[in-house]
Design an enzyme around this catalytic site. Structure first.
Site, PDB file in Angstrom:
ATOM      1  CG  ASP A  62       7.764 138.448  66.288  1.00 29.59           C
ATOM      2  OD1 ASP A  62       6.959 137.994  67.200  1.00 29.59           O
ATOM      3  OD2 ASP A  62       7.358 138.956  65.127  1.00 29.59           O
TER       4      ASP A  62
HETATM    5  C1  BGC Z   1      10.796 136.367  61.449  1.00 26.65           C
HETATM    6  C2  BGC Z   1      10.741 137.657  62.246  1.00 26.65           C
HETATM    7  C3  BGC Z   1       9.194 137.814  62.333  1.00 26.65           C
HETATM    8  C4  BGC Z   1       8.368 136.574  62.640  1.00 26.65           C
HETATM    9  C5  BGC Z   1       6.657 136.810  62.270  1.00 26.65           C
HETATM   10  C6  BGC Z   1      10.117 135.229  61.737  1.00 26.65           C
HETATM   11  O1  BGC Z   1      10.533 134.024  61.092  1.00 26.65           O
HETATM   12  O2  BGC Z   1      12.236 136.099  61.592  1.00 26.65           O
HETATM   13  O3  BGC Z   1      11.380 138.709  62.058  1.00 26.65           O
HETATM   14  O4  BGC Z   1       8.779 138.738  63.146  1.00 26.65           O
HETATM   15  O5  BGC Z   1       8.840 135.670  61.610  1.00 26.65           O
HETATM   16  O6  BGC Z   1       5.876 135.607  62.578  1.00 26.65           O
HETATM   17  C1  NOJ Z   2       9.304 141.549  62.138  1.00 26.21           C
HETATM   18  C2  NOJ Z   2       7.976 141.757  62.909  1.00 26.21           C
HETATM   19  O1  NOJ Z   2       6.810 142.224  61.991  1.00 26.21           O
HETATM   20  C3  NOJ Z   2       8.022 142.422  64.099  1.00 26.21           C
HETATM   21  O2  NOJ Z   2       6.688 142.468  64.651  1.00 26.21           O
HETATM   22  C4  NOJ Z   2       9.045 142.210  64.959  1.00 26.21           C
HETATM   23  O3  NOJ Z   2       9.246 142.983  66.105  1.00 26.21           O
HETATM   24  C5  NOJ Z   2      10.400 141.926  64.448  1.00 26.21           C
HETATM   25  N1  NOJ Z   2      10.392 141.114  63.008  1.00 26.21           N
HETATM   26  C6  NOJ Z   2      11.585 141.358  64.917  1.00 26.21           C
HETATM   27  O4  NOJ Z   2      11.382 140.066  65.511  1.00 26.21           O
END
Ligand code: BGC
Ligand code: NOJ
Length: 814
Positions: A487
């Site tokens: 993400d």
């Molecule tokens: C996090 C990710 C997460 C995303 C969700 C980010 O700040 O680092 O792990 O998937 O937010 O919106």
């Molecule tokens: C947490 C999110 O829930 C997931 O969708 C994502 O793939 C991982 N973070 C990695 O960014």
């Protein structure tokens, strides 16, 4: 250092000192009513939606962290000494403290001055309430004159509003107290038809419902004035902060034990029958009172607890393994499966790190979670799949998230995370292999929740693939969109405004930046779709999608290879990301793991080379980091990934979700030692001995362990609600132990460490119990099967004759 131990026979983790490095929690509830419960009785409860139907208060970012919950105070009326058997909130010295976190329940207790108290918390199946089953024993040689006080603080339903809109909320609180039952009914006078209640099995010496009166001015939960004085105020809340507390007095003879039951619940009335008498403002209690009285009776509580245990016997009984490794055994048989169910129930909503007010259900997250729970709850998985598919857009794209209460796509976040659509195919494939229920493919499902847009689920899968095919970039690789699985790899974002969301800001037209990771996912999803087509009699489609898979495989090898590993992406300038040409972020884990898992480069040596590079550059004793070298500054062209300090989260943290891709990759290459080694590095049970470093619960996975660039390398964050649960479960059960459901039968293809002499698995699949014993007779992974005494060719067990209940399988490997 350890803070407890595993009691595997009881399926419990037993915490033996309350001052764990961080609150170590459990969940109660498995259908509609849920609670977070820490080892010191902290946490909160909600009905279905952690934001909109929050029953009790839990404050995040609290000091100390875990303060506020389901507390009971005991007061010795002879000398006025009072304490909490759960240690918090009074933090009084107690002996024999223990918290037994089990499957859907926790029992917390201790002893002080000869008074032993133990409290078992759980949610009966089929009910929207929780029970606190408390036992008090007088172990003194003389009678004990005691007072017990219960306490919860009510949340005014919408958890976000509750913690922000004080100008209104401090005036709206309302309760009723009738026959010893405390009813919390804020906003019931207007549009709500639900209320909370808190009841007690004993006659009350008093009660409180106004927090300020119970605690006293300038006092906290550690020393409520009512408890200190041994006297409830009988307060009735009007505004301010409604709470619930019962006061029970008892005199216990030496050796005597008494049980007290508390019931905290959520109840809805028909809109037209809210009040009794009609026209009054008094809650109609006709439908709730029978429920309350049922659960104030000890025999019903015992029966409900037994039913809960049987429920977990059934869920966990679907896959039970006995291997030479105790850490694997308890994760497979108990905790990892249990955590998979938590992700099914909770998605990413409520944990110590997820506030319950943030995210809905993720499209990609929910589909991946399926891999970990589909075998336990196939019919609920079916429902989940259809719900998810109904949020899909007609383009084949997906809302990144949807809300569990409305089941509608979340407009604030929107879509264009270009990996999302593929996970639907992968999730459906897992469901089909588990159940053989091809009828789901013909199920009419709407797009974007619009009635009249129904198409068979199969068409949704086709649209998913079409969405990807319509979005190929300059190298023929999939365009990344806002982000892929990672993400935080936001190649079209270019944000320079503080506070702007990296996930929703898009400054580029998105026609250049490509993802090699999505390409790997696409090879798998196209192959899965091809198989689905073939199995459902669509041979033309089967060929088409098989070609998509082989073409993408070739594209990856041509444009996604950096010499020693797979590239991660191309950025908006068309420059490689995750290449030796980069100064930082030269190599990433995701494309190595997923490409190899999908079989890319297995024949031409690239796969082996890629995983050797992982071992060389990314593996640490605490797990495999996301990338190296970590980004040391903000790269506007890469986005959120470079906002984290080196070693944390997506910037070179150990993201435990993607480690099992490498584990599975190693099994694809036949390397059981490496696969099991990586699996063990992040196995929470195997890390129990380093709890002071790891700091989070040793019985569940955390999303992230700080990477080698972090000052606190090895420290975990974000336990419980993470795709890590499903993927590790999937990796160990289906790829290392190698027992996996396929369309034509049950595959037995273990890729285990060389030193293992064997293992056994009991797997219930489509109503048949397979008792599988595996014995190693030599090196390697070749399998020779004997099924019900008959030697068979290959490693696939075809479905047995109709009516067969049990199959005995002996496998010799090596
Ligand atoms: C996090 C990710 C997460 C995303 C969700 C980010 O700040 O680092 O792990 O998937 O937010 O919106
Ligand atoms: C947490 C999110 O829930 C997931 O969708 C994502 O793939 C991982 N973070 C990695 O960014």
């Amino acid at each position: 250092m350890k803070y407890g131990f595993f009691d595997d026979n009881a399926r419990e983790y037993v915490i033996t000192r309350p001052d764990t490095p961080y609150p170590w929690i459990n969940y109660i509830g498995c259908e509609g009513y849920f609670g977070i419960l820490s080892a010191t009785a902290g946490g909160y409860s909600y009905y279905r939606d952690a934001r909109l139907r929050r029953l009790t208060r839990g404050r995040y970012n609290n000091v100390p962290q875990d303060n506020g919950g389901r507390y009971v105070y005991v007061r010795d009326n002879e000398d006025g000494d009072f304490w909490s058997p759960s240690w918090m909130p009074t933090q009084s010295e107690v002996e024999d403290y223990s918290c037994r976190h089990g499957m859907g329940y926790s029992t917390i207790g201790s002893k002080r001055n000869g008074i032993r108290v133990s409290n078992r918390y759980f949610v009966p199946l089929g009910e929207t309430l929780e029970i606190w089953q408390l036992t008090v024993t007088n172990e003194r040689l003389v009678p004990a004159d005691l007072s017990l006080f219960s306490s919860v603080e009510f949340c005014l339903w919408d958890a976000l509003d509750d913690q922000s809109n004080f100008q209104r909320n401090l005036s709206t609180g309302q309760v009723e107290v009738e026959e010893g039952v405390i009813y919390h009914k804020t906003e019931y006078r207007e549009r709500r038809n639900h209320f909370a209640y808190f009841a007690c099995s004993e006659e009350l010496a008093g009660f409180d419902t106004q927090r300020e009166d119970f605690l006293g001015a300038w006092r906290g939960w550690d020393k409520p004035a009512a408890v200190a004085e041994g006297k409830s105020r009988n307060s009735v809340a009007h505004g301010w902060s409604p709470m619930g507390s019962h006061h029970v007095k008892m005199t216990l003879a030496p050796g005597e034990t008494r049980q007290v039951i508390f019931v905290l619940g959520y109840h809805e009335n028909d809109k037209d029958e809210k009040f009794d008498p009609p026209g009054s403002q008094t809650i109609n209690k006709k439908t709730v009172l029978p429920v309350i009285s049922k659960y104030l009776a000890a025999e019903n509580v015992e029966a409900a607890f037994e039913a809960l245990n049987r429920h977990w016997d059934d869920l966990l009984g679907v896959y039970q393994a006995e291997t030479p490794d105790e850490h694997s055994n308890r994760m497979i048989n108990i905790w990892n499966a249990y955590q998979c169910m938590a992700t099914f129930n909770m998605s990413r909503s409520a944990s110590s790190f997820e506030s319950g007010i943030g995210r809905g259900l993720g499209f990609r997250d929910s589909n991946q979670d399926l891999l970990g729970f589909v075998h336990m709850v196939p019919s609920r998985a079916r429902e989940r799949i259809l719900d998810i598919a109904a949020t899909q857009l007609s383009s084949g794209g997906a809302y990144h998230q949807y809300q569990p209460l409305t089941k509608k796509g979340n407009n604030d976040i929107g879509g264009d995370f270009n990996d999302d659509p593929h996970w639907l195919i992968i999730g459906v494939a897992a469901y089909l292999k588990e159940t053989g229920d091809f009828s789901i493919l013909e199920e009419p499902v709407v797009f974007d929740n619009q009635p009249g847009t129904e198409e068979p689920l199969y068409v949704h899968l086709q649209r998913s693939m079409q969405y990807a095919l319509d979005r190929l970039g300059p190298h023929g690789l999939p365009l990344i969109g806002r982000a892929d699985w990672n993400d935080c790899l936001n190649l079209n974002c270019f944000s320079d405004t503080p506070g702007e969301s990296f996930q929703t800001t898009t400054s580029k037209d998105g026609k250049v930046a490509e993802s090699v990771f999505i390409a790997g996912v696409m090879v798998l999803s196209a192959r899965e779709l091809s198989d689905i087509a073939k199995e459902s009699g669509r041979s033309q489609d089967a060929e088409t999608y098989a070609k998509v898979a082989t073409d993408m495989d070739a594209t990856i090898r041509e444009h996604g290879w950096d010499g020693d590993w797979f590239l991660r992406a191309y950025d908006d300038f068309g420059r490689p990301v995750g290449s030796k040409e980069n100064e930082e972020g030269k190599i990433f884990i995701e494309s190595q793991g997923f490409c190899v898992l999908a079989g890319v480069g297995v024949d031409d040596g690239k796969a082996r080379k890629a995983l050797d590079s992982v071992a060389k550059h990314l593996a640490t004793p605490h797990g495999i980091v996301v990338l190296q070298p970590a980004y040391t500054k903000y790269y506007i062209e890469y986005g959120e990934i470079s906002t984290y300090p080196p070693g944390y989260k997506e910037n070179a943290g150990i993201f435990c979700h993607n480690n099992p891709w490498v584990v599975i990759g190693e099994t694809v290459l036949g390397n059981g030692d490496a696969a099991f080694d990586y699996y063990t590095r992040i196995n929470p049970s195997a890390r129990e001995g380093i709890s002071d470093t790891h700091r989070l619960e040793p019985y569940v996975y955390a999303q992230m362990i700080a990477g080698r660039d972090a000052t606190r390398h090895g420290e975990a964050k974000n336990s419980w609600l993470t795709g890590t649960a499903a993927w590790n479960y999937y990796a160990i059960t289906q790829f290392i132990l190698g027992i996996r459901p396929e369309y034509e039968g049950l595959r037995v293809a273990p890729v285990i460490p060389e030193r293992w002499t064997g293992f056994s698995v009991k797997r219930i699949w489509r109503g048949v119990t397979y008792d599988i014993t595996i014995t190693r007779k030599g090196k390697g992974n070749d399998v020779h099967l004997t099924v019900d005494g008959k030697a068979i060719e290959g490693n696939l067990i075809a479905p047995p004759a109709e009516g067969t209940k049990a199959v005995k399988v002996e496998a010799v490997i090596g």
